[in-house]
Design an enzyme around this catalytic site. Structure first.
Site, PDB file in Angstrom:
ATOM      1  N   ARG A 158      27.351 -63.654  43.025  1.00  0.00           N
ATOM      2  CA  ARG A 158      27.859 -65.126  42.446  1.00  0.00           C
ATOM      3  C   ARG A 158      28.194 -65.753  43.122  1.00  0.00           C
ATOM      4  NH1 ARG A 158      30.650 -58.953  43.260  1.00  0.00           N
ATOM      5  NH2 ARG A 158      31.087 -58.558  41.171  1.00  0.00           N
ATOM      6  N   LYS A 182      32.913 -58.076  45.866  1.00  0.00           N
ATOM      7  CA  LYS A 182      34.007 -57.661  46.016  1.00  0.00           C
ATOM      8  C   LYS A 182      34.647 -56.656  45.858  1.00  0.00           C
ATOM      9  CE  LYS A 182      35.259 -60.854  41.701  1.00  0.00           C
ATOM     10  NZ  LYS A 182      35.570 -60.939  39.900  1.00  0.00           N
ATOM     11  N   HIS A 251      27.878 -69.437  36.936  1.00  0.00           N
ATOM     12  CA  HIS A 251      28.087 -67.773  36.590  1.00  0.00           C
ATOM     13  C   HIS A 251      26.438 -67.861  35.262  1.00  0.00           C
ATOM     14  CE1 HIS A 251      30.908 -64.590  37.875  1.00  0.00           C
ATOM     15  NE2 HIS A 251      31.181 -64.417  36.762  1.00  0.00           N
ATOM     16  N   ARG A 254      23.678 -65.950  36.908  1.00  0.00           N
ATOM     17  CA  ARG A 254      24.849 -64.434  37.506  1.00  0.00           C
ATOM     18  C   ARG A 254      24.237 -63.792  35.677  1.00  0.00           C
ATOM     19  NH1 ARG A 254      27.131 -60.726  39.878  1.00  0.00           N
ATOM     20  NH2 ARG A 254      28.649 -59.873  39.090  1.00  0.00           N
ATOM     21  N   HIS A 277      29.218 -53.962  40.174  1.00  0.00           N
ATOM     22  CA  HIS A 277      30.324 -53.784  39.106  1.00  0.00           C
ATOM     23  C   HIS A 277      31.172 -52.430  38.912  1.00  0.00           C
ATOM     24  CE1 HIS A 277      28.843 -56.913  35.565  1.00  0.00           C
ATOM     25  NE2 HIS A 277      29.594 -57.684  36.577  1.00  0.00           N
ATOM     26  N   TYR A 286      26.956 -56.742  28.567  1.00  0.00           N
ATOM     27  CA  TYR A 286      25.496 -57.851  28.236  1.00  0.00           C
ATOM     28  C   TYR A 286      24.570 -56.823  26.789  1.00  0.00           C
ATOM     29  CZ  TYR A 286      27.123 -59.697  32.174  1.00  0.00           C
ATOM     30  OH  TYR A 286      27.194 -60.993  33.514  1.00  0.00           O
TER      31      TYR A 286
END
Length: 322
Positions: A158, A182, A251, A254, A277, A286
């Site tokens: 990210r 995150k 992004h 990514r 994730h 994806y």
């Protein structure tokens, strides 16, 4: 709808609880400044709307009030995802108000955002990315830029993860990088051969730019940690000067990493781990991209799927009824 008001622009009865809630998120929940800003922006927008409707007490806001607010946001052009974020902030805020005995119920609990079609992330073509990343840098700053882009595409980072890297978070000998994602979750990621070579080329250039004591891997001409905005601008500039056929942004690299990895490996769980994730449903977008690619190949290659160029029908359709 007008823009988000400042705290000082909403009545104190509405603004003060929001300020207390943001302080609670920052000090007790340890949320990042960016997350706190997002909550405050959404709640102040709601507070401004309530004040304009003559509603000056959080404890008197009803389910009907919030449904009207959602309709207002929708008419203002917000996507279902953005409205869902507003509602999430409101639900969380009312949990705080209930804890502080400033409300007796949570009127946002059973309200859902309108559904909108899920947009698939755009990805770059493998060959074009290879061309863009194989373009030789022309000065020390471009050496840095190429290093950033190689690393972002190599490891699926990210923007915030890339910007926060320190020199000691990269192990060139083992080809690994340690990132904080995150929720302050750390993960160890592999770094590809090309990215390792780019880092080795950048480190001597960095030594001549970085201020004393600066830990950041990527620094500006002033010797300070490179900002998010600067990284975005340099990536866009790289694409323009190298003739990319689409705008480059962090992004995109990514998304391209994820799609290309999944297309080659088919291992959804591995891609989920690499991307950091928490929920595999986030990664599953994806698989739709991969299926689109497979469907195009199928349509172009399978003898029973190819379209007749004249009638626009499949071969089976052209011969039916004869």
């Amino acid at each position: 709808m007008s823009g988000t008001p400042a705290v000082s622009d909403v009545p104190d009865e509405l603004g003060r609880p929001v300020t207390d809630f943001i302080r609670h998120l920052a000090s007790e929940k340890r949320h990042s400044p960016r997350t706190c800003d997002s909550y405050q922006r959404d709640l102040l927008r709601l507070a401004g709307w309530l004040a304009g409707s003559g509603q000056l007490a959080w404890q008197r806001v009803t389910n009907h009030d919030l449904r009207r607010y959602v309709a207002t946001l929708s008419r203002a052009g917000l996507s279902g995802r953005s409205i869902a974020r507003h509602l999430s902030a409101t639900r969380r805020f009312y949990q705080f108000l209930l804890r502080e005995r400033l409300a007796t119920d949570n009127p946002a609990l059973d309200i859902r955002a309108p559904k909108t079609g899920r947009r698939l992330p755009r990805v770059a073509d493998v060959d074009q990315l290879s061309y863009l990343l194989d373009s030789p840098p022309e000065d020390p700053l471009e050496v840095r830029d190429l290093c950033m882009f190689e690393l972002m595409y190599s490891s699926g980072l990210r923007l915030a993860e890339l910007a926060s890297l320190d020199v000691d978070t990269v192990d060139l000998r083992s080809g690994e990088v340690r990132v904080v994602g995150k929720g302050a979750k750390q993960r160890l990621l592999p770094v590809g051969r090309k990215a390792v070579a780019s880092i080795r080329a950048w480190l001597p250039q960095r030594a001549g730019l970085a201020n004393d004591g600066e830990k950041a891997l990527f620094v500006s001409q002033r010797g300070e940690r490179l900002s998010h905005r600067s990284i975005q601008a340099r990536l866009s500039r790289w694409g323009i000067t190298r003739g990319a056929d689409q705008k480059l942004h962090p992004h995109l690299l990514r998304h391209s990493f994820a799609s290309h990895m999944l297309e080659s490996s088919g291992d959804l769980r591995a891609v989920q781990e690499l991307l950091g994730h928490a929920d595999i449903a986030t990664t599953q977008v994806y698989t739709h991209l991969d299926f689109q690619h497979l469907a195009r190949v199928y349509d172009q290659s399978h003898p029973r799927a190819r379209r007749d160029s004249y009638h626009g029908k499949t071969n089976d359709e052209n011969t039916s009824g004869q």
